[in-house]
Design a protein around this motif. Sequence first.
Motif, short mmCIF file in Angstrom:
data_model
loop_
_atom_site.label_atom_id
_atom_site.label_comp_id
_atom_site.label_asym_id
_atom_site.label_seq_id
_atom_site.Cartn_x
_atom_site.Cartn_y
_atom_site.Cartn_z
N LEU A 1 1.06 -1.83 0.17
CA LEU A 1 0.09 -0.19 0.14
C LEU A 1 0.86 1.27 -0.17
O LEU A 1 0.57 2.15 -0.21
CB LEU A 1 -0.82 0.07 1.22
N VAL A 2 2.06 0.92 0.64
CA VAL A 2 2.95 2.48 0.77
C VAL A 2 3.99 2.61 -0.34
O VAL A 2 4.17 3.05 -1.12
CB VAL A 2 3.06 2.39 2.45
N ARG B 1 4.27 2.08 -4.50
CA ARG B 1 3.32 3.84 -4.93
C ARG B 1 4.21 4.22 -4.89
O ARG B 1 4.29 5.40 -5.53
CB ARG B 1 1.92 4.19 -3.97
N MET B 2 5.44 4.22 -4.21
CA MET B 2 6.31 5.83 -4.31
C MET B 2 7.88 5.21 -3.84
O MET B 2 8.60 5.36 -3.28
CB MET B 2 6.19 6.49 -2.99
N GLN C 1 11.73 6.74 -4.20
CA GLN C 1 11.18 8.25 -3.62
C GLN C 1 11.67 7.89 -1.97
O GLN C 1 11.28 8.15 -1.83
CB GLN C 1 9.64 8.70 -3.51
N LEU D 1 13.11 10.50 -0.37
CA LEU D 1 12.30 11.43 1.48
C LEU D 1 10.94 10.95 1.11
O LEU D 1 10.66 11.42 2.34
CB LEU D 1 13.00 12.48 0.71
N ARG D 2 10.20 11.17 0.61
CA ARG D 2 8.51 10.48 0.74
C ARG D 2 9.06 9.47 0.91
O ARG D 2 8.03 9.40 2.01
CB ARG D 2 7.94 10.70 -0.75
N VAL E 1 6.82 9.57 4.56
CA VAL E 1 5.83 8.76 5.47
C VAL E 1 5.93 7.63 6.11
O VAL E 1 4.98 7.36 7.19
CB VAL E 1 4.91 8.34 4.38
N ILE F 1 19.57 11.92 7.24
CA ILE F 1 18.48 12.20 8.25
C ILE F 1 18.74 10.92 8.92
O ILE F 1 18.63 11.50 10.41
CB ILE F 1 17.38 11.39 7.39
N PHE G 1 -0.53 14.77 8.79
CA PHE G 1 0.73 14.71 8.11
C PHE G 1 1.25 13.19 6.78
O PHE G 1 1.48 14.50 5.69
CB PHE G 1 2.41 14.22 9.09
N LEU G 2 1.03 12.17 7.26
CA LEU G 2 0.21 11.60 6.23
C LEU G 2 -0.59 11.77 5.14
O LEU G 2 0.17 12.42 4.01
CB LEU G 2 -0.45 10.11 6.96
N VAL H 1 1.32 14.41 2.72
CA VAL H 1 2.52 13.63 2.20
C VAL H 1 2.08 13.14 0.32
O VAL H 1 2.95 13.24 0.38
CB VAL H 1 3.89 13.37 3.21
N PHE H 2 1.43 12.46 1.04
CA PHE H 2 0.60 11.47 -0.06
C PHE H 2 -0.26 12.80 -1.12
O PHE H 2 0.16 12.53 -1.76
CB PHE H 2 -1.04 11.00 0.52
N GLY I 1 10.81 14.67 -3.81
CA GLY I 1 9.25 13.38 -4.44
C GLY I 1 8.87 12.81 -3.61
O GLY I 1 10.02 12.49 -2.43
#
Lengths: 336, 362
Positions: free
Chosen positions: A121-122, A125-126, A129, A131-132, A136, B142, B325-326, B329-330, B362
Amino acid sequence: MSRFIERHPVWSLVVLLAVALLVWLIFAVWPAGLEEAIGRKKVFLNAVFNGITLGGLYFLVASGFTLIFGLMRNVNLAHGSLYLLGGYVGYGISTATGSWVLAFIAAFVVVAIVGVLLQVLVFRRMEGQDLRQTMVTIGLSIVFADLMLWAFGGDFYQVQTPAWLIGPVQLPLMTAMKSSGEAVFLQYPAVRLVIFGGSVVIGVAMWLALNRTRVGMIVRAGVDDRDILAATGVQIQLVFVLVFALGAGLAGIAGVVGGTFQSLSPGEDTRFLLASLVVVIVGGMGSIPGAALGAVIIGLAEQLGSVYIPTYAIVVTFLIMVLVLALRPQGLLARR
Amino acid sequence: MSLIQEARAREVTLARSAAAQPAAWSVTEQPWAWAVAALLLIMPVIANGFFLIEIFGTTLILGTIALSLMFLAGYGGMVSLMQLTIAGFAGYMVAVFGVSGNANISLGWPWWLATPMALVLAVLFGTLGGALAVRTEGIYTIMITLAIGAAFYYFTNQNWAIFNGHTGINTVATPHFLGVDWRMDIAFYYLTLAVAALCYFAVLYLSRAPFGLALQGVRDNPRRMAALGFNVNAHRIAAYAVAALVAGLAGVLQVWNYRQISPGSVAVERCIDILIVAVVGGITRPVGPYIGAFIFVILRTFALDFLVKVGLDGNRFRLLIGLGFLAIVFWSSDGVIGLYERWRRRGRPVETRPRPGGHGHG
């Protein structure tokens, strides 16, 4: 290994001397002067054993983290939450059924399912990426932490040690010599030894699976070049899901272990996330042997530090990380 | 000089510098920016002490800490989670060098000596941490800055000689000068506003100055910049030093605001809150962190009442923050600002307006 000695003769010597000193301190009967200088041998031995067994626990958490990162470049900062979730599930199952072994299985399965959901699910999809993904998963860890606080409250929970593991075992290691010439041997909790043995078995099994099996070969190939692997017809998404399930499941198992050794409470998720971050930074991201080495180093540093320099114990861990970053930014056992 | 006069003088200076360099100040791009600036200046007339300090003062302080992260992340491409740690370090140093209730720890220096000392040490701390962090990139940065933040938190918890362990340092003295007690609500509000404005415009200025442009070049393509003869790492470390100064200033205000500091104020969760604030507001422009901080403070202050009113458990504030926040970000990589711009552009012909710093998140 031999290449390392050839390339860095001085460092090899330092490491060899340090290991030799540690081994001597563990096995020798301490001369009187030494006991006066740094305290009783029993304290030292206990710290060493606590450090190594804590290292085993750190390895379980960090290996899942590093496996997921190594293969998929997925940064899962919710890994600490998976640890804590595993702990709570294990606690629930062990109090409901009274079975410690069942707690491990349930924690593994439940957390692995959560991990698969996360991947599908997470992360899918990215892809790519960084940092994203990081943000998340930070968001998810906040949500998970609050949901677990909601469900379990702020109390401390401890997973019950099974009856057959309660109590100490006597190890063939002398802690002191009585005036009568009789040797005193070290007593150590059996459960910690069994768990440490378990994490060694898991570590070796993972290493063998990665290096000696076809699935392991696919995973390693995926680490190096995902696109070519996909082009050869391997169902790479399936491999990703399986690795994610395994990595998350390991965190779940570690949660039960942590709940048995120590305790479960809100905040432990962050603690273990940070521990696994430091461990994989020291050992090298994506490397299972690196996670093992880093876990033992950090575990030992933490426990020996808290015995001999209690105020600065946490700084020692940090200093090790700084030193490694300064000398070898990619980590001790990373290939790149 | 009375406070109002001083504020007016500042407004004039701001206006003058804005007029001199119209393109450089994004505050002139938007008419409503002037309205916000004017509103902030007359705030003490319309808001009571609670709103002035608890909402706006806290927003400005939190926003300034997040601004230092925005500077690093937006212009330098380096997401640092230790900015709150630097702010907390500066706060601790004010308490240690200045006057506080813990006489055996505090050295009792006057504020005009203790504050610069704290800032210098904070910049030193931030630069050293930065020097360590620039050895790595992206997600590694990070992790390392998070580990530094965590190490500092645990250290303050355990160290009793300097940081007084988990009780922290209490009743920290606040400055009195020019006949003003700067901890009084209105004076403190203007002080925070002045510091926040100073940092905001300094960051804006830097983003157009050669240093800032070089930094953005380093962010976009470090190898090209290195080939052009720029010292990539030196630029990055200098950016950490600048960010440390910004964070340190906010940290000093923070400790004056609460008059105490303890490990709880530098905890890991707080460090992550700063990232949330910056990301929710929008990490590509200096105004973003302040918007994020305002949303965060409003939520933190009123979420409990709101949740209880709609029949939920009031303790689920962090759940609300996390879900919000989620969602941000989404759906928007540029936070609330990005959402606003998308809404404003809706219906217009597609214009590709390159945003300064709108890259790489991104």
